[in-house]
Design an enzyme around this catalytic site. Structure first.
Site, PDB file in Angstrom:
ATOM      1  N   LYS A 230       0.807  -0.926  -0.412  1.00 41.10           N
ATOM      2  CA  LYS A 230      -0.013  -0.081   0.144  1.00 41.10           C
ATOM      3  C   LYS A 230       1.053   1.542  -0.113  1.00 41.10           C
ATOM      4  CE  LYS A 230      -3.876   2.030   2.602  1.00 41.10           C
ATOM      5  NZ  LYS A 230      -4.844   1.622   3.627  1.00 41.10           N
TER       6      LYS A 230
ATOM      7  N   SER B 257      -9.504   1.652   2.908  1.00 41.84           N
ATOM      8  CA  SER B 257      -8.679   1.934   1.817  1.00 41.84           C
ATOM      9  C   SER B 257      -7.956   1.086   1.114  1.00 41.84           C
ATOM     10  CB  SER B 257      -8.540   3.645   2.445  1.00 41.84           C
ATOM     11  OG  SER B 257      -7.541   2.668   3.434  1.00 41.84           O
TER      12      SER B 257
ATOM     13  N   SER C 115      -9.913  -0.727   6.964  1.00 38.24           N
ATOM     14  CA  SER C 115      -9.433  -0.875   5.166  1.00 38.24           C
ATOM     15  C   SER C 115      -8.924  -1.505   4.705  1.00 38.24           C
ATOM     16  CB  SER C 115      -8.337   0.383   5.814  1.00 38.24           C
ATOM     17  OG  SER C 115      -9.493   1.893   5.405  1.00 38.24           O
TER      18      SER C 115
END
Lengths: 96, 477
Positions: free
Chosen positions: B78, B153, B177
């Site tokens: 990420k 997310s 997330s």
């Protein structure tokens, strides 16, 4: 009730420029979020004492108060990312 | 041609050791796959230019029998996890050209293990959102239906696994997330116990809530990746020693269903049906299922939307256009701040900073921030009581499957409500795992659904056990 002047104050405290159009949008959105979170006042319960600070479940963790690395060791790497710099310092506009 | 679809970390490790293929060949297969499908899905913000040379190094490690399970394993990371010398933007304009000056603890552990970083994945800006639509660089698409969001997310990290663009990935979970995008994309996502994985080098959102977690195809892979990244770290004073509870002992596990949470309005019918089927499946495997009282769990979302923005407003104060990141010049130094932050932060980030500023301002501090912390303790106590009677608390991961891109963009509160089942784990710090549990059929599309299991502090071991049972993984090993 969140008014435009409240949003202006929050933007000032947050040091964020926002447009007039956005002020109105934000006022409505923040008000609806605050209305939603107000339900926390309905909660009834007990605190988990075993894990609370007072009971010693948590404690602050400090490192020893001495130099953790050689002076200047990371200066070059970190200054690499600074938008403006001069002689090993970050440069900003004149303040006084 | 390597069959990527059926690869898992442990299977791939065996193949690399036996010499069925090399790490370089494997990395090339993933690069080819990304080349083919990457443009449609947009899981990645950047594919690293040195993937093959990383794989060469991994092959040397494997040849010398130095590598562990992760040597040569292609991972996606990420875009809020720092890898030294590489860009890390948190999908924000304010960090668009920021290069990480140091390695996060998880990155340095993975480097030591010989893992291969394929690239950095798309996300909601600063991990704020549940759809990746808040990325400053455009949304990621759900591999099951390109008109829908992948969740967020960590949407890029989940979409990459679901579309075979990486074997495993890392995300971060502040309010769901990792788990919610895993659920939307039909893969496994683990939110570990708070503090078990170091936050050093993770771009902070809500520091009392944030934790890095794996997104994988199987519960077994999640266990492997979690074990590789967990550590008590001198660089993160909130990190904790993990007891290292090995494999879960065989016993009759009890699953608790919280009526207090399941009575929430707005759970999709297909989600509810699938959840009940999943409960039956656990029963058929010998798990005991009972009701469990969690009277305050339903306030987790409200508590979350006070504590999280409060921490956001503090954490994001560091982005000022002076030290690093975007700099927009104004008429004086204070104007530099206003201009840089006004243009550098997207709408969601600005909204949360201002909301956090509000709940922390004098006059409102007691009513919101202090009250939220008090209720946070009530919720922790509820779960503490619950885990005296059950091993797991089970809910759907999300109240509905992936929504259409743009469908909720103009209603932030509605978007927030998708976090109803995931926020309790962050508020309490408890571990939770989402496992794929089926589909909702809409037209010719099958939208993945997921179930979430929560366990007591440090009991990731039983989450993996239940996950492997539910996904019938032992049968295939």
């Amino acid at each position: 009730m969140i008014e435009i002047k409240d949003i202006e104050k929050l933007a000032e405290l947050s040091r964020i420029n926002i447009s007039n159009e956005e002020k109105e949008v934000f006022a409505g959105e923040i008000e609806s979020i605050l209305n939603y979170v107000d339900q926390i006042n309905l909660a009834v319960g007990e605190t988990d004492k075993a894990r609370s600070l007072e009971d010693g479940g948590f404690k602050n963790i400090f490192r020893e108060d001495r130099d953790s690395h050689d002076s200047g060791q990371f200066t070059e790497d970190l200054l690499e990312s600074a938008p403006e710099k001069e002689n090993g310092y970050i440069k900003v506009k004149k303040i006084l | 041609m390597i069959d990527l679809k059926n690869l898992t970390i442990s299977k791939t490790h065996d193949c690399l050791i036996k010499g069925d293929f090399t790490a370089v060949q494997l990395a090339q297969s993933y690069l080819d796959k990304i080349q083919d499908t990457g443009q449609d899905i947009k899981a990645y913000l950047e594919i690293f230019s040195d993937v093959l040379s990383q794989a060469e190094e991994a092959d040397k490690k494997i040849a010398k029998k130095e590598g562990g399970l992760l040597a040569g394993i292609p991972l996606a990371v990420k875009d809020n996890i720092l890898i030294k010398g590489r860009k890390c933007s948190a999908a924000s304009k304010i960090l668009a050209d920021y290069t990480a000056p140091y390695d996060s603890t998880v990155a340095s552990k993975l480097k030591d293990a010989g893992a291969v970083f394929l690239g950095r994945t798309n996300m909601d800006e600063f991990a704020m959102g549940g759809s990746t639509e808040n990325s400053a660089f455009g949304p990621t698409k759900n591999p099951s239906d390109l008109s829908r969001v992948p969740g967020g997310s960590s949407g890029g990290s989940a979409a990459a696994i679901a579309s075979e663009q990486a074997l495993a990935s890392l995300g971060s979970d502040t309010g769901g997330s990792v788990r919610q995008p895993a659920s939307f994309c039909g893969v496994v996502g683990l939110k570990p116990t708070y503090g078990t994985v170091s936050r050093y080098g993770l771009i902070a959102m809500g520091s009392s809530l944030d934790v890095i977690g794996p997104i994988t195809k199987t519960a077994t892979d999640a266990e492997i990746l979690f074990n590789a990244v967990k550590s008590k770290d001198a660089m993160d004073s909130t990190s904790v020693e993990v007891s290292g509870a090995g494999a879960a002992v065989q016993k009759k596990f009890k699953i608790g269903i919280p009526a207090d949470l399941m009575d929430t309005d707005g759970i999709d019918e297909a989600v509810l049906r699938n959840f009940n089927e999943s409960v039956e499946k656990f029963k058929s495997m010998g798990y005991e299922v009972k009701n469990v009282d969690l009277p305050n769990a339903k306030y987790s979302l409200a508590v979350y939307y006070i504590i999280m923005p409060a921490e956001v407003s503090s954490n994001l104060a560091r982005f000022d256009g002076v030290k690093y990141g975007l700099h927009i010049s104004g008429k004086d130094v204070i104007d530099d701040y206003f201009m840089t932050r006004g243009r550098g932060f997207g709408r969601e980030a600005r909204r949360r900073i201002m909301l956090g500023t509000y709940v922390l301002s004098s006059g409102y501090y007691d009513a919101y921030y202090n009250k939220a912390n008090q209720v946070r303790n009530f919720i922790k106590n509820d779960y503490k009581e619950a885990f005296k009677n059950v091993d797991f608390v089970m809910t759907p991961t999300a109240p509905a499957p992936a929504w259409k891109i743009g469908e909720k963009s103009n209603n932030p509160l509605e978007m927030y409500l998708a976090d109803i089942f995931t926020t309790p784990a962050n508020i309490t710090g408890l571990p939770a795992m989402s496992a794929p549990s089926g589909f909702k059929n809409i037209g010719d599309k099958n939208l993945p659904l997921g179930i979430q299991l929560m366990s007591d502090y440090g009991r990731e071991d039983i989450l993996f056990k239940a996950g492997k049972d539910f996904l019938e993984e032992e049968l295939f090993i």
